[in-house]
Design a protein around this motif. Structure first.
Motif, PDB file in Angstrom:
ATOM      1  N   TYR A  16       9.242  42.709 -28.728  1.00  0.00           N
ATOM      2  CA  TYR A  16      10.023  43.379 -27.686  1.00  0.00           C
ATOM      3  C   TYR A  16      10.735  42.398 -26.765  1.00  0.00           C
ATOM      4  O   TYR A  16      11.702  42.758 -26.097  1.00  0.00           O
ATOM      5  CB  TYR A  16       9.110  44.288 -26.841  1.00  0.00           C
ATOM      6  CG  TYR A  16       8.696  45.555 -27.537  1.00  0.00           C
ATOM      7  CD1 TYR A  16       9.488  46.700 -27.479  1.00  0.00           C
ATOM      8  CD2 TYR A  16       7.504  45.620 -28.263  1.00  0.00           C
ATOM      9  CE1 TYR A  16       9.117  47.871 -28.119  1.00  0.00           C
ATOM     10  CE2 TYR A  16       7.117  46.781 -28.918  1.00  0.00           C
ATOM     11  CZ  TYR A  16       7.935  47.905 -28.836  1.00  0.00           C
ATOM     12  OH  TYR A  16       7.557  49.059 -29.483  1.00  0.00           O
ATOM     13  N   ASP A  17      10.256  41.165 -26.707  1.00  0.00           N
ATOM     14  CA  ASP A  17      10.854  40.152 -25.830  1.00  0.00           C
ATOM     15  C   ASP A  17      11.962  39.355 -26.520  1.00  0.00           C
ATOM     16  O   ASP A  17      12.504  38.416 -25.939  1.00  0.00           O
ATOM     17  CB  ASP A  17       9.780  39.187 -25.314  1.00  0.00           C
ATOM     18  CG  ASP A  17       8.769  39.892 -24.419  1.00  0.00           C
ATOM     19  OD1 ASP A  17       9.184  40.816 -23.687  1.00  0.00           O
ATOM     20  OD2 ASP A  17       7.576  39.537 -24.469  1.00  0.00           O
ATOM     21  N   THR A  18      12.298  39.728 -27.744  1.00  0.00           N
ATOM     22  CA  THR A  18      13.387  39.048 -28.447  1.00  0.00           C
ATOM     23  C   THR A  18      14.716  39.350 -27.764  1.00  0.00           C
ATOM     24  O   THR A  18      15.043  40.508 -27.501  1.00  0.00           O
ATOM     25  CB  THR A  18      13.461  39.507 -29.916  1.00  0.00           C
ATOM     26  OG1 THR A  18      12.221  39.218 -30.563  1.00  0.00           O
ATOM     27  CG2 THR A  18      14.597  38.798 -30.643  1.00  0.00           C
ATOM     28  N   VAL A  19      15.465  38.293 -27.461  1.00  0.00           N
ATOM     29  CA  VAL A  19      16.767  38.466 -26.816  1.00  0.00           C
ATOM     30  C   VAL A  19      17.820  38.718 -27.890  1.00  0.00           C
ATOM     31  O   VAL A  19      17.940  37.955 -28.849  1.00  0.00           O
ATOM     32  CB  VAL A  19      17.140  37.220 -25.991  1.00  0.00           C
ATOM     33  CG1 VAL A  19      18.547  37.378 -25.407  1.00  0.00           C
ATOM     34  CG2 VAL A  19      16.132  36.993 -24.877  1.00  0.00           C
ATOM     35  N   LEU A  20      18.565  39.787 -27.733  1.00  0.00           N
ATOM     36  CA  LEU A  20      19.630  40.125 -28.676  1.00  0.00           C
ATOM     37  C   LEU A  20      20.864  39.314 -28.304  1.00  0.00           C
ATOM     38  O   LEU A  20      21.545  39.603 -27.320  1.00  0.00           O
ATOM     39  CB  LEU A  20      19.936  41.622 -28.628  1.00  0.00           C
ATOM     40  CG  LEU A  20      18.759  42.552 -28.960  1.00  0.00           C
ATOM     41  CD1 LEU A  20      19.190  44.009 -28.861  1.00  0.00           C
ATOM     42  CD2 LEU A  20      18.218  42.255 -30.346  1.00  0.00           C
ATOM     43  N   THR A  21      21.134  38.274 -29.055  1.00  0.00           N
ATOM     44  CA  THR A  21      22.277  37.415 -28.770  1.00  0.00           C
ATOM     45  C   THR A  21      23.560  38.082 -29.247  1.00  0.00           C
ATOM     46  O   THR A  21      23.571  38.800 -30.249  1.00  0.00           O
ATOM     47  CB  THR A  21      22.125  36.054 -29.465  1.00  0.00           C
ATOM     48  OG1 THR A  21      22.033  36.267 -30.883  1.00  0.00           O
ATOM     49  CG2 THR A  21      20.873  35.339 -28.983  1.00  0.00           C
ATOM     50  N   GLY A  22      24.635  37.819 -28.490  1.00  0.00           N
ATOM     51  CA  GLY A  22      25.935  38.381 -28.884  1.00  0.00           C
ATOM     52  C   GLY A  22      25.901  39.878 -29.010  1.00  0.00           C
ATOM     53  O   GLY A  22      26.510  40.459 -29.904  1.00  0.00           O
ATOM     54  N   ALA A  23      25.162  40.533 -28.075  1.00  0.00           N
ATOM     55  CA  ALA A  23      25.075  41.995 -28.067  1.00  0.00           C
ATOM     56  C   ALA A  23      24.523  42.542 -29.389  1.00  0.00           C
ATOM     57  O   ALA A  23      24.961  43.579 -29.875  1.00  0.00           O
ATOM     58  CB  ALA A  23      26.424  42.621 -27.746  1.00  0.00           C
ATOM     59  N   GLY A  24      23.555  41.833 -29.962  1.00  0.00           N
ATOM     60  CA  GLY A  24      22.885  42.341 -31.154  1.00  0.00           C
ATOM     61  C   GLY A  24      23.355  41.753 -32.455  1.00  0.00           C
ATOM     62  O   GLY A  24      23.046  42.292 -33.525  1.00  0.00           O
ATOM     63  N   GLU A  25      24.082  40.649 -32.403  1.00  0.00           N
ATOM     64  CA  GLU A  25      24.595  40.055 -33.640  1.00  0.00           C
ATOM     65  C   GLU A  25      23.507  39.391 -34.475  1.00  0.00           C
ATOM     66  O   GLU A  25      23.736  39.072 -35.637  1.00  0.00           O
ATOM     67  CB  GLU A  25      25.697  39.037 -33.315  1.00  0.00           C
ATOM     68  CG  GLU A  25      26.972  39.693 -32.804  1.00  0.00           C
ATOM     69  CD  GLU A  25      28.061  38.674 -32.522  1.00  0.00           C
ATOM     70  OE1 GLU A  25      27.791  37.469 -32.723  1.00  0.00           O
ATOM     71  OE2 GLU A  25      29.157  39.078 -32.103  1.00  0.00           O
ATOM     72  N   ASN A  26      22.326  39.155 -33.868  1.00  0.00           N
ATOM     73  CA  ASN A  26      21.238  38.528 -34.635  1.00  0.00           C
ATOM     74  C   ASN A  26      20.379  39.550 -35.369  1.00  0.00           C
ATOM     75  O   ASN A  26      19.328  39.209 -35.908  1.00  0.00           O
ATOM     76  CB  ASN A  26      20.371  37.660 -33.723  1.00  0.00           C
ATOM     77  CG  ASN A  26      19.866  38.412 -32.493  1.00  0.00           C
ATOM     78  OD1 ASN A  26      20.440  39.425 -32.097  1.00  0.00           O
ATOM     79  ND2 ASN A  26      18.802  37.922 -31.893  1.00  0.00           N
ATOM     80  N   ILE A  27      20.795  40.821 -35.369  1.00  0.00           N
ATOM     81  CA  ILE A  27      20.134  41.834 -36.187  1.00  0.00           C
ATOM     82  C   ILE A  27      21.216  42.601 -36.944  1.00  0.00           C
ATOM     83  O   ILE A  27      22.406  42.510 -36.618  1.00  0.00           O
ATOM     84  CB  ILE A  27      19.273  42.815 -35.343  1.00  0.00           C
ATOM     85  CG1 ILE A  27      20.142  43.536 -34.301  1.00  0.00           C
ATOM     86  CG2 ILE A  27      18.116  42.070 -34.678  1.00  0.00           C
ATOM     87  CD1 ILE A  27      19.384  44.565 -33.489  1.00  0.00           C
ATOM     88  N   SER A  28      20.807  43.355 -37.950  1.00  0.00           N
ATOM     89  CA  SER A  28      21.791  44.056 -38.782  1.00  0.00           C
ATOM     90  C   SER A  28      22.366  45.267 -38.054  1.00  0.00           C
ATOM     91  O   SER A  28      21.822  45.737 -37.050  1.00  0.00           O
ATOM     92  CB  SER A  28      21.131  44.507 -40.085  1.00  0.00           C
ATOM     93  OG  SER A  28      20.204  45.549 -39.827  1.00  0.00           O
ATOM     94  N   GLN A  29      23.467  45.798 -38.603  1.00  0.00           N
ATOM     95  CA  GLN A  29      24.111  46.967 -38.013  1.00  0.00           C
ATOM     96  C   GLN A  29      23.170  48.166 -38.047  1.00  0.00           C
ATOM     97  O   GLN A  29      23.096  48.937 -37.087  1.00  0.00           O
ATOM     98  CB  GLN A  29      25.399  47.285 -38.771  1.00  0.00           C
ATOM     99  CG  GLN A  29      26.144  48.522 -38.269  1.00  0.00           C
ATOM    100  CD  GLN A  29      26.643  48.354 -36.857  1.00  0.00           C
ATOM    101  OE1 GLN A  29      27.105  47.282 -36.495  1.00  0.00           O
ATOM    102  NE2 GLN A  29      26.524  49.389 -36.055  1.00  0.00           N
TER     103      GLN A  29
END
Length: 602
Positions: free
Chosen positions: A487-500
């Motif tokens: 839950y503490d993972t920061v979503l870089t680039g408004a979520g670019e480090n996870i899939s769509q």
């Protein structure tokens, strides 16, 4: 906003490449200057300190050559006095002048940052309060440019140009006065170089501004080309467009290089020409000063002082000529900033939505157009019973998303009313309305924050239990556990480090955490696979229990179990009913269904 929504709104797009074009002149200079002055008035202590330092430094700068003249005359024996004391006074004057320049720079930097901080804060507060139609009809790049480029131009002008302008004007006045006092004939002869300086500066500055403007325009085009290539890199590669894109880039780059060379040439020539004119001035002073000295009108020390004063006189003129262009750009930038500040904020007046578990939504005789004369919703009437699930289906541009925009009060209808229970939403404050409505859009928006803060975006007071329940129901618990810090993972680039698809799941979970009375799902499962879609549908059945839900979907598989399916076409309701009854009618819904699943059009 996706293509379907653009088509639905029929609003022309804006060219991103033009957002870097430099603005040279303001339309209302006087009005803009008056508003800028109000920011200086709030910092009057710093302004007075800076003016005091500028005046003190200018006096020291004007006095020092006079002391130098006296020291030379003492050495020549034409004037009586103590040489050491005069030299010490001269040294002190130059040191005080240098010190005042340093303090002036520090004060002006502090003043500019305070003014810009206040202006930037007011602008940001205004932007977050702007109505949705404003941001929908204005280029986002242009709005961002006002926050960054225009504010930065104002900052640079306040910190650098204004102090130089004040000190330059005072230096010119003081230098002219003392030159006239020493020898008015030689002072007038020195003005010949001033006229040459003004003439050369006017011609060269005009050329520099012309090519500088061209360079800024081409730089904006080049930036737009690079931005489009990076953002659409997959498409460029997929269509083997690398060579064409490179040719376009090189063509713009070549033009930019030519404009840059011409700008640098005229900018570079200005210095040597000014030096040449300055040397001419020194020759005039030396020749005529020597003549006047021989005839006893002036001393040798005065000639020395005149050489220094001539340099002091021409320098501020050159600076003011350059500052003029910066001031024009800053005033134009300030006018653009004030234009946003003068926009009307979104009206937040109204009563609270009644605290009732029921939420019956009624659309009554709605008519709406984004552009006057081009209605997109025609005489639209629909009632959504509390706790029921209603699906809006139809072709692209039929008005589905517009209905959601009206319900959220992003826009107000031209005529007609929308009710939640018995309350007209026109009478409900937008804040209260939106607290009770959660929406999941097709274009998933997450923020560069932790996963937990993104989930709590619509309900900051949500408990750990609510959070866990929402995550489990949206089937993203396992996905979050697999993230590096959970839950503490920061979503870089408004979520670019996870899939769509993962972003879509988090957006759905965020809506669940908000625990709204009304839930809107606008193509909420469009970016997940069929298996995940089935799991989300099962979860949504639980979430939608006793909750009024509106679903916009192109995949008819997602709305088969909807209580009411509303078929829209060109802003009108053409059919409504459940899945089976609509298929039996063999109307518009039947056509959509057969086209999608049977593989042919009726």
């Amino acid at each position: 906003m996706n293509d379907s929504k653009l088509a639905e709104r029929n609003i022309p797009g804006m060219n991103r490449r033009n957002r870097f074009v430099e603005v040279e002149h303001a339309e209302d200079v006087k009005g803009t200057l008056r508003r800028i002055v109000t920011y200086f008035v709030r910092e009057k202590l710093l302004v007075f300190c800076m003016l005091g330092i500028v005046i003190f430094g200018t006096l020291c700068g004007v006095l020092a050559p006079s002391l130098q003249s006296k020291a030379i005359d003492i050495i020549a024996g034409t004037v009586q006095g103590k040489l050491m004391n005069t030299v010490l006074f001269m040294l002190t004057a130059y040191l005080l002048y240098s010190g005042s320049q340093l303090i002036q720079g520090l004060i002006s930097a502090k003043l500019s940052q305070r003014i810009v901080k206040r202006m930037r804060g007011e602008l940001f507060e205004k932007i977050v309060d702007l109505p949705v139609p404003y941001l929908d009809t204005h280029s986002h790049g242009d709005v961002m440019s006002r926050m960054t480029n225009d504010i930065e131009n104002i900052s640079t002008t306040v910190s650098q140009s204004l102090p130089s302008l004040f000190s330059g004007v005072l230096t010119i006045l003081g230098t002219v006065a003392i030159m006239l006092w020493y020898c008015w004939q030689l002072a007038l002869l020195s003005c010949i170089s001033v006229l040459l300086t003004v003439f050369a500066t006017k011609i060269l500055s005009k050329r520099v501004r012309k090519f500088s403007r061209r360079r800024q325009q081409l730089l904006g085009t080049l930036n737009g080309t690079v931005e489009e290539m990076i953002s659409g890199y997959r498409t460029v590669v997929a269509y083997n467009h690398q060579d064409i894109t490179t040719e376009e880039f090189c063509a713009v780059s070549d033009s930019l290089t030519k404009a840059g060379i011409r700008t640098d040439i005229f900018s570079g020539v200005m210095g040597p020409i000014m030096n040449c004119i300055g040397n001419i001035s020194f020759v005039i002073i030396a020749v005529f000063g020597g003549y006047f000295a021989i005839h006893g009108l002036i001393s040798v020390g005065v000639i020395s002082a005149f050489i220094v004063y001539a340099k002091q006189f021409s320098r501020p003129i050159n600076e003011i000529a350059q500052i003029y262009g910066q001031l024009q750009t800053a005033i134009a930038g300030a006018e653009r900033v004030f234009a946003v500040l003068d926009e009307e904020s979104e009206d937040q007046a109204g009563e609270e939505l009644a605290d009732d578990s029921a939420a019956t939504v009624t659309f009554q005789n709605l008519r709406f157009s984004y552009q006057q004369g081009y209605p997109v919703i025609h005489d639209y009437s629909l009632q959504i019973p509390s706790g029921k699930k209603v699906a809006l289906v139809g072709a692209t541009g039929s008005g589905k998303t517009t209905i959601v925009n009206l319900l959220m009060r992003f826009y107000d209808p031209d005529s007609g009313d929308i009710y939640i229970n018995r309350q007209n939403i026109r009478d409900i404050s937008r804040n209260s309305l939106r607290k009770n409505v959660a929406i999941v859009l097709q274009d998933t928006i997450l923020f560069s924050e932790t996963v937990q803060n993104n989930l709590k975006y619509g309900n900051e007071s949500a408990s750990e239990e609510q959070l866990q329940k929402a995550v489990e129901m949206s089937r993203c618990s396992e996905m979050i556990q697999m993230l590096p810090q959970g839950y503490d993972t920061v979503l870089t680039g408004a979520g670019e480090n996870i899939s769509q698809g993962q972003r879509q799941l988090l957006a759905i979970a965020r809506a669940f955490v908000a625990d709204p009375k009304i839930l809107i799902l606008d193509e909420a499962t469009s970016n997940v696979d069929t298996r995940t879609e089935k799991m989300i549908q099962d979860a949504m059945q639980l979430v939608m229990q006793n909750r009024t839900s509106i679903i916009i979907a192109h995949r008819l598989s997602t709305i088969r179990d909807a209580d009411i399916i509303v078929v829209m076409d060109q802003g009108r309701i053409v059919e409504s009913g459940d899945h089976n009854s609509l298929l039996a009618q063999k109307g518009k819904y039947y056509e959509l269904y057969m086209t999608q699943y049977a593989g042919f059009s009726i």
